[in-house]
Design a protein around this motif. Structure first.
Motif, PDB file in Angstrom:
ATOM      1  N   MET A   1      -3.695  32.187  21.385  1.00  0.00           N
ATOM      2  CA  MET A   1      -3.726  30.940  22.145  1.00  0.00           C
ATOM      3  C   MET A   1      -2.904  29.873  21.425  1.00  0.00           C
ATOM      4  O   MET A   1      -2.106  29.169  22.039  1.00  0.00           O
ATOM      5  N   GLU A   2      -3.092  29.784  20.117  1.00  0.00           N
ATOM      6  CA  GLU A   2      -2.306  28.827  19.335  1.00  0.00           C
ATOM      7  C   GLU A   2      -0.820  29.147  19.441  1.00  0.00           C
ATOM      8  O   GLU A   2       0.000  28.262  19.669  1.00  0.00           O
ATOM      9  N   ASP A   3      -0.463  30.423  19.290  1.00  0.00           N
ATOM     10  CA  ASP A   3       0.941  30.835  19.374  1.00  0.00           C
ATOM     11  C   ASP A   3       1.557  30.468  20.718  1.00  0.00           C
ATOM     12  O   ASP A   3       2.681  29.976  20.788  1.00  0.00           O
ATOM     13  N   LYS A   4       0.818  30.711  21.816  1.00  0.00           N
ATOM     14  CA  LYS A   4       1.329  30.417  23.152  1.00  0.00           C
ATOM     15  C   LYS A   4       1.537  28.913  23.347  1.00  0.00           C
ATOM     16  O   LYS A   4       2.567  28.472  23.853  1.00  0.00           O
ATOM     17  N   VAL A   5       0.548  28.123  22.955  1.00  0.00           N
ATOM     18  CA  VAL A   5       0.640  26.667  23.132  1.00  0.00           C
ATOM     19  C   VAL A   5       1.778  26.106  22.288  1.00  0.00           C
ATOM     20  O   VAL A   5       2.594  25.324  22.772  1.00  0.00           O
ATOM     21  N   VAL A   6       1.862  26.521  21.046  1.00  0.00           N
ATOM     22  CA  VAL A   6       2.919  26.040  20.153  1.00  0.00           C
ATOM     23  C   VAL A   6       4.284  26.449  20.681  1.00  0.00           C
ATOM     24  O   VAL A   6       5.223  25.657  20.689  1.00  0.00           O
ATOM     25  N   SER A   7       4.395  27.675  21.179  1.00  0.00           N
ATOM     26  CA  SER A   7       5.662  28.151  21.743  1.00  0.00           C
ATOM     27  C   SER A   7       6.105  27.284  22.919  1.00  0.00           C
ATOM     28  O   SER A   7       7.268  26.910  23.030  1.00  0.00           O
ATOM     29  N   LYS A   8       5.180  26.957  23.799  1.00  0.00           N
ATOM     30  CA  LYS A   8       5.492  26.095  24.952  1.00  0.00           C
ATOM     31  C   LYS A   8       5.920  24.703  24.479  1.00  0.00           C
ATOM     32  O   LYS A   8       6.851  24.117  25.008  1.00  0.00           O
ATOM     33  N   LEU A   9       5.218  24.184  23.489  1.00  0.00           N
ATOM     34  CA  LEU A   9       5.558  22.848  22.988  1.00  0.00           C
ATOM     35  C   LEU A   9       6.921  22.825  22.296  1.00  0.00           C
ATOM     36  O   LEU A   9       7.665  21.856  22.422  1.00  0.00           O
ATOM     37  N   ILE A  10       7.248  23.887  21.564  1.00  0.00           N
ATOM     38  CA  ILE A  10       8.547  23.968  20.884  1.00  0.00           C
ATOM     39  C   ILE A  10       9.684  23.901  21.893  1.00  0.00           C
ATOM     40  O   ILE A  10      10.717  23.289  21.640  1.00  0.00           O
ATOM     41  N   ASN A  11       9.491  24.505  23.047  1.00  0.00           N
ATOM     42  CA  ASN A  11      10.538  24.551  24.065  1.00  0.00           C
ATOM     43  C   ASN A  11      10.544  23.337  24.992  1.00  0.00           C
ATOM     44  O   ASN A  11      11.353  23.263  25.909  1.00  0.00           O
TER      45      ASN A  11
ATOM     46  N   GLN B   1       9.818  13.572  20.553  1.00  0.00           N
ATOM     47  CA  GLN B   1       8.694  12.908  19.894  1.00  0.00           C
ATOM     48  C   GLN B   1       8.567  13.349  18.435  1.00  0.00           C
ATOM     49  O   GLN B   1       8.282  12.532  17.557  1.00  0.00           O
ATOM     50  N   LEU B   2       8.805  14.634  18.189  1.00  0.00           N
ATOM     51  CA  LEU B   2       8.759  15.129  16.804  1.00  0.00           C
ATOM     52  C   LEU B   2       9.861  14.487  15.971  1.00  0.00           C
ATOM     53  O   LEU B   2       9.660  14.174  14.789  1.00  0.00           O
ATOM     54  N   GLN B   3      11.028  14.281  16.567  1.00  0.00           N
ATOM     55  CA  GLN B   3      12.126  13.625  15.853  1.00  0.00           C
ATOM     56  C   GLN B   3      11.740  12.184  15.515  1.00  0.00           C
ATOM     57  O   GLN B   3      12.007  11.712  14.418  1.00  0.00           O
ATOM     58  N   ARG B   4      11.083  11.513  16.448  1.00  0.00           N
ATOM     59  CA  ARG B   4      10.623  10.143  16.194  1.00  0.00           C
ATOM     60  C   ARG B   4       9.591  10.114  15.065  1.00  0.00           C
ATOM     61  O   ARG B   4       9.616   9.230  14.209  1.00  0.00           O
ATOM     62  N   ILE B   5       8.698  11.084  15.086  1.00  0.00           N
ATOM     63  CA  ILE B   5       7.694  11.171  14.014  1.00  0.00           C
ATOM     64  C   ILE B   5       8.379  11.412  12.676  1.00  0.00           C
ATOM     65  O   ILE B   5       8.052  10.780  11.668  1.00  0.00           O
ATOM     66  N   SER B   6       9.341  12.312  12.654  1.00  0.00           N
ATOM     67  CA  SER B   6      10.075  12.610  11.426  1.00  0.00           C
ATOM     68  C   SER B   6      10.800  11.368  10.912  1.00  0.00           C
ATOM     69  O   SER B   6      10.767  11.064   9.712  1.00  0.00           O
TER      70      SER B   6
ATOM     71  N   MET C   1       9.617  22.884  12.909  1.00  0.00           N
ATOM     72  CA  MET C   1       9.022  22.246  14.070  1.00  0.00           C
ATOM     73  C   MET C   1       7.664  22.875  14.388  1.00  0.00           C
ATOM     74  O   MET C   1       6.719  22.169  14.738  1.00  0.00           O
ATOM     75  N   GLU C   2       7.568  24.161  14.226  1.00  0.00           N
ATOM     76  CA  GLU C   2       6.316  24.864  14.512  1.00  0.00           C
ATOM     77  C   GLU C   2       5.198  24.343  13.620  1.00  0.00           C
ATOM     78  O   GLU C   2       4.091  24.061  14.089  1.00  0.00           O
ATOM     79  N   ASN C   3       5.477  24.199  12.337  1.00  0.00           N
ATOM     80  CA  ASN C   3       4.469  23.699  11.405  1.00  0.00           C
ATOM     81  C   ASN C   3       4.070  22.266  11.717  1.00  0.00           C
ATOM     82  O   ASN C   3       2.901  21.892  11.593  1.00  0.00           O
ATOM     83  N   ASP C   4       5.052  21.444  12.113  1.00  0.00           N
ATOM     84  CA  ASP C   4       4.750  20.058  12.483  1.00  0.00           C
ATOM     85  C   ASP C   4       3.807  20.007  13.674  1.00  0.00           C
ATOM     86  O   ASP C   4       2.842  19.240  13.683  1.00  0.00           O
ATOM     87  N   ILE C   5       4.081  20.822  14.670  1.00  0.00           N
ATOM     88  CA  ILE C   5       3.221  20.863  15.864  1.00  0.00           C
ATOM     89  C   ILE C   5       1.819  21.325  15.486  1.00  0.00           C
ATOM     90  O   ILE C   5       0.823  20.736  15.910  1.00  0.00           O
ATOM     91  N   LYS C   6       1.724  22.366  14.665  1.00  0.00           N
ATOM     92  CA  LYS C   6       0.412  22.870  14.250  1.00  0.00           C
ATOM     93  C   LYS C   6      -0.360  21.802  13.479  1.00  0.00           C
ATOM     94  O   LYS C   6      -1.571  21.659  13.655  1.00  0.00           O
TER      95      LYS C   6
END
Length: 116
Positions: free
Chosen positions: A20-30, A37-42, A2-7
């Motif tokens: 900054m990237e780590d913080k934003v991605v962490s918030k989005l993962i949770n 939305q990631l499941q829909r994309i997948s 999921m992290e790679n997909d978000i990135k």
């Protein structure tokens, strides 16, 4: 994963680096909505790949050459199409076989022809 997909999604639109990237991605993962939305994309990617595979097989099938042996009058005949390379293709019918004594079923032409 999921992290790679978000990135991958973010890299084309928002420039983030390091912490900054780590913080934003962490918030989005949770975020539950992001997860949905990631499941829909997948799922969409999988559907597109399935459709692309079928279109590819159709085009390859159109270009395929089958060496069909000749049928001789009053002699039993059988020819089976090798469809191993085309698992998503089903030949529904082959026209004009019945008048000469042949039928097509399950990827096989068979019968006893009345003419060569």
């Amino acid at each position: 994963m999921m992290e790679n997909d978000i990135k991958d999604i973010l890299k084309d639109t928002i420039h983030l680096e390091g912490k900054m990237e780590d913080k934003v991605v962490s918030k989005l993962i949770n975020n539950a909505n992001v997860h949905k939305q990631l499941q829909r994309i997948s799922n969409a990617k999988q559907n597109i790949m399935q459709e692309a595979t079928i279109y590819k097989e159709k085009e390859e099938f159109k270009e395929a050459h089958f060496m069909i042996k000749n049928a001789n009058s009053k002699q039993a005949y059988e020819y089976s199409f090798d469809m191993e390379k085309f698992p998503n293709i089903k030949i529904k019918n082959i026209r004009n076989l019945e008048p000469i004594g042949l039928v097509f079923e399950n990827n096989t032409i068979k019968g006893t022809p009345v003419i060569n």
